[in-house]
Every structure is written in C-alpha cells, then in structure tokens.
Design a protein around this motif. Structure first.
Motif, PDB file in Angstrom:
ATOM      1  N   VAL A   1       0.748  -1.359   0.050  1.00 20.02           N
ATOM      2  CA  VAL A   1       0.014  -0.021   0.021  1.00 20.02           C
ATOM      3  C   VAL A   1       0.719   1.172   0.092  1.00 20.02           C
ATOM      4  O   VAL A   1       0.517   1.983  -0.694  1.00 20.02           O
ATOM      5  N   ASN A   2       1.988   1.195   0.840  1.00 18.84           N
ATOM      6  CA  ASN A   2       2.887   2.548   0.800  1.00 18.84           C
ATOM      7  C   ASN A   2       3.591   2.576  -0.452  1.00 18.84           C
ATOM      8  O   ASN A   2       3.699   3.804  -1.146  1.00 18.84           O
ATOM      9  N   LEU A   3       3.933   1.615  -1.391  1.00 19.63           N
ATOM     10  CA  LEU A   3       4.255   1.506  -2.613  1.00 19.63           C
ATOM     11  C   LEU A   3       3.477   2.122  -3.504  1.00 19.63           C
ATOM     12  O   LEU A   3       3.489   2.862  -4.212  1.00 19.63           O
ATOM     13  N   ALA A   4       2.214   1.854  -3.243  1.00 21.03           N
ATOM     14  CA  ALA A   4       1.150   2.460  -4.117  1.00 21.03           C
ATOM     15  C   ALA A   4       0.931   3.759  -4.110  1.00 21.03           C
ATOM     16  O   ALA A   4       0.985   4.585  -5.107  1.00 21.03           O
ATOM     17  N   ARG A   5       1.017   4.336  -2.905  1.00 18.39           N
ATOM     18  CA  ARG A   5       0.955   5.617  -2.546  1.00 18.39           C
ATOM     19  C   ARG A   5       2.005   6.460  -3.318  1.00 18.39           C
ATOM     20  O   ARG A   5       1.855   7.301  -3.599  1.00 18.39           O
ATOM     21  N   ARG A   6       3.326   5.836  -3.202  1.00 24.74           N
ATOM     22  CA  ARG A   6       4.444   6.781  -3.631  1.00 24.74           C
ATOM     23  C   ARG A   6       4.339   6.750  -5.134  1.00 24.74           C
ATOM     24  O   ARG A   6       4.500   7.998  -5.645  1.00 24.74           O
ATOM     25  N   TYR A   7       3.591   5.906  -5.966  1.00 23.07           N
ATOM     26  CA  TYR A   7       3.304   6.118  -7.261  1.00 23.07           C
ATOM     27  C   TYR A   7       2.107   6.543  -7.561  1.00 23.07           C
ATOM     28  O   TYR A   7       1.531   6.588  -8.717  1.00 23.07           O
ATOM     29  N   GLU A   8       1.263   7.156  -6.456  1.00 23.22           N
ATOM     30  CA  GLU A   8      -0.143   7.566  -6.744  1.00 23.22           C
ATOM     31  C   GLU A   8      -1.115   6.779  -7.495  1.00 23.22           C
ATOM     32  O   GLU A   8      -1.954   6.883  -8.384  1.00 23.22           O
TER      33      GLU A   8
END
Length: 292
Positions: free
Chosen positions: A229-236
C-alpha cells in the motif's frame, strides 16, 4: 400507498414498515447493527453497476442505498436522536459552509479557494461537534439516560490517526492511515527504501511460512500488504483499484478458460494443472491480441 418521486413518500413507507403493530415483522426487528452488512453490500453494488456502466442497475442500486439512509434515520427518530430531515439539513449546511467561494457573498466568491480556508472551516466544524457532544452528554446525565448514543470520543484530545474510521476496508484503511502519518513527515519520500522494505518483509514471511505459526504468518503477510500500500501511494496508485483491476482481469481469463474447456468437451476440474495453465496462457494471449 402509491409510488412517488417525492422523498417524503419513501420516509413514510419506512415509517409504516417499522410500525410495531402493523408493519413488516422483519423490518421491525432490525437494529442499527443488524443492517450494517446490507449497507456495505448495497454500497458495493452501486460501485459494481458503475464499473459495468449499467445505468438501469445503477438507478436501482442508488435507490437501495438511499433506503439504507432512510432506514437509519427512521430508527434514530424512534429513539429521539434525529430525523431524516435533520440529516438533509446537516449535509446541505455543510456543503454550503465548505464552499463559500460558490455560495458565499461577492467577497468570498472572488477569493475562490483561499489558502487555509478549507482547513479553517473543518476546524470550526470539529470544535462545534465537540461542543455538541458535550451538550448531549450533559443532557443524558441530567435525564439519567444510559448514554448509549452519547459518544465518549474526545476530539480535542484525540490522536492524529483517530479521525480515520476503523471500519473502512483494510486496503483503504491502511492507505488513509499512511496518508495521515505522512502529514507530519512520517513517510518515505522515495520508492527505493519501500522496495527494500518489501523485499525484507517477503523474506520474513518466507521464514515463518516454513513453520506452523499461523499468527506469525498472518502478521508477516500483513506487513507485506501494508508495505505494498505504501508503494502504491508513492506512485499515486489506488491499491484497491489496482487489486480490483487485476481481479477483474483474472475473472475474465478464468471465464475464457471455462469456455475453451467446454468447447473441447472437458471441465477444468477434470484437467491437470499443466493443462489448465495451457488454457490460461491461451486466454492471456487472446486478451493481449484484443488490446493491440
């Protein structure tokens, strides 16, 4: 009683359904807690209709979702908490208040979305909610009421993450929690450390996967998902939308496998995993060609 385009008729119907003597026995016995699953289900059915671009179903599902709002308001009215009209007044007041650049005077409209205006309005609303809760608690205490519906939550002393509803779906909950934490700088600013963390968590899961410790396995898998989820946020990227997209793709390919197996006079259950994989690759190839 006849159907009507007037929302008041829907409110009347729900009141009639909840009448102890003459109403529907099933509706009469329902509580706030018992219809929560239906509310969640109706919400997802609205989403499904939108994704399928089915206007007929969307109209019907929106009606079902609206019924849930009327249902809760009717039960609240029976307890003397608030009415459907109070709900409508509350949301209209909020929309008007939060958009002074649309509904305000000439000066407010010319200012458009002034810096800090949105946060200032939300802070005012937070203070007013806190005061309203305090008044409700005091009134309940004076009347000797049980206080079941007088919240014990103290917004003045709540933590940063307390404003995120805990009943949200897990992916959405973790994303919102992370977003809140990021507002005070507790967040990675680059994807590289997140990817490194993901590899670390995967290794840790692999280690406990060899054991029979189900609790440790669940904990480590949760760490993997939280990091994703954190990775997804970083790539919006919305992680829920990404997972839903992949699930829809899987569903489509699996259906194609079933069709292909049927044309060969076979069933998936009667095939080996290697044969199923061959059908999967064939369905995947057809899908890729159709996208070109």
């Amino acid at each position: 009683m006849q159907p009507s385009r007037d929302i008041a008729r829907l409110v009347e119907i729900m009141a009639a359904l909840r009448q102890p003597e003459t109403g529907c026995p099933w509706d009469v016995e329902q509580t706030f807690d018992s219809i929560i699953p239906y509310t969640i289900e109706e919400t997802y059915e609205v989403v499904d209709a939108i994704e399928r671009r089915d206007a007929h179903d969307l109209r019907e599902e929106l009606g079902d979702l609206l019924l849930q709002v009327v249902y809760y308001a009717q039960m609240a009215g029976e307890l003397g908490l608030f009415t459907f009209e109070d709900v409508v007044e509350g949301i209209t007041a909020k929309m008007i208040r939060r958009h002074p650049h649309v509904f305000g005077d000439a000066e407010a409209r010319s200012a458009r979305s002034a810096k800090g205006q949105w946060e200032r309005i939300k802070m005012e609303e937070k203070r007013e909610r806190r005061e309203a809760r305090e008044r409700a608690r005091a009134a309940a205490a004076a009347e000797g009421a049980s206080g079941e519906w007088t919240s014990s939550r103290d917004e003045a002393g709540s933590g940063l993450l307390d404003s995120v509803p805990g009943a949200l779906p897990a992916l959405t909950l973790s994303r919102k929690i992370q977003e809140k934490a990021a507002t005070v700088g507790f967040d990675w600013t680059k994807p590289e450390p997140i990817l490194a963390k993901l590899r670390e968590e995967t290794d840790e899961f692999e280690a406990v996967a060899r054991s029979e410790d189900r609790d440790a396995q669940e904990a480590e898998l949760g760490d993997i998902l939280f990091t994703v989820v954190n990775l997804a946020r970083r790539y919006e990227i919305d992680p829920d939308a990404a997972l839903r997209r992949t699930t829809v793709k899987f569903r489509s390919r699996f259906a194609a496998m079933e069709v292909q197996a049927a044309t060969e006079g076979r069933t998936l259950a009667g095939m080996s995993l290697d044969d199923q994989e061959a059908l999967w690759q064939r369905a995947k190839g057809v899908e890729n060609r159709s996208l070109r």
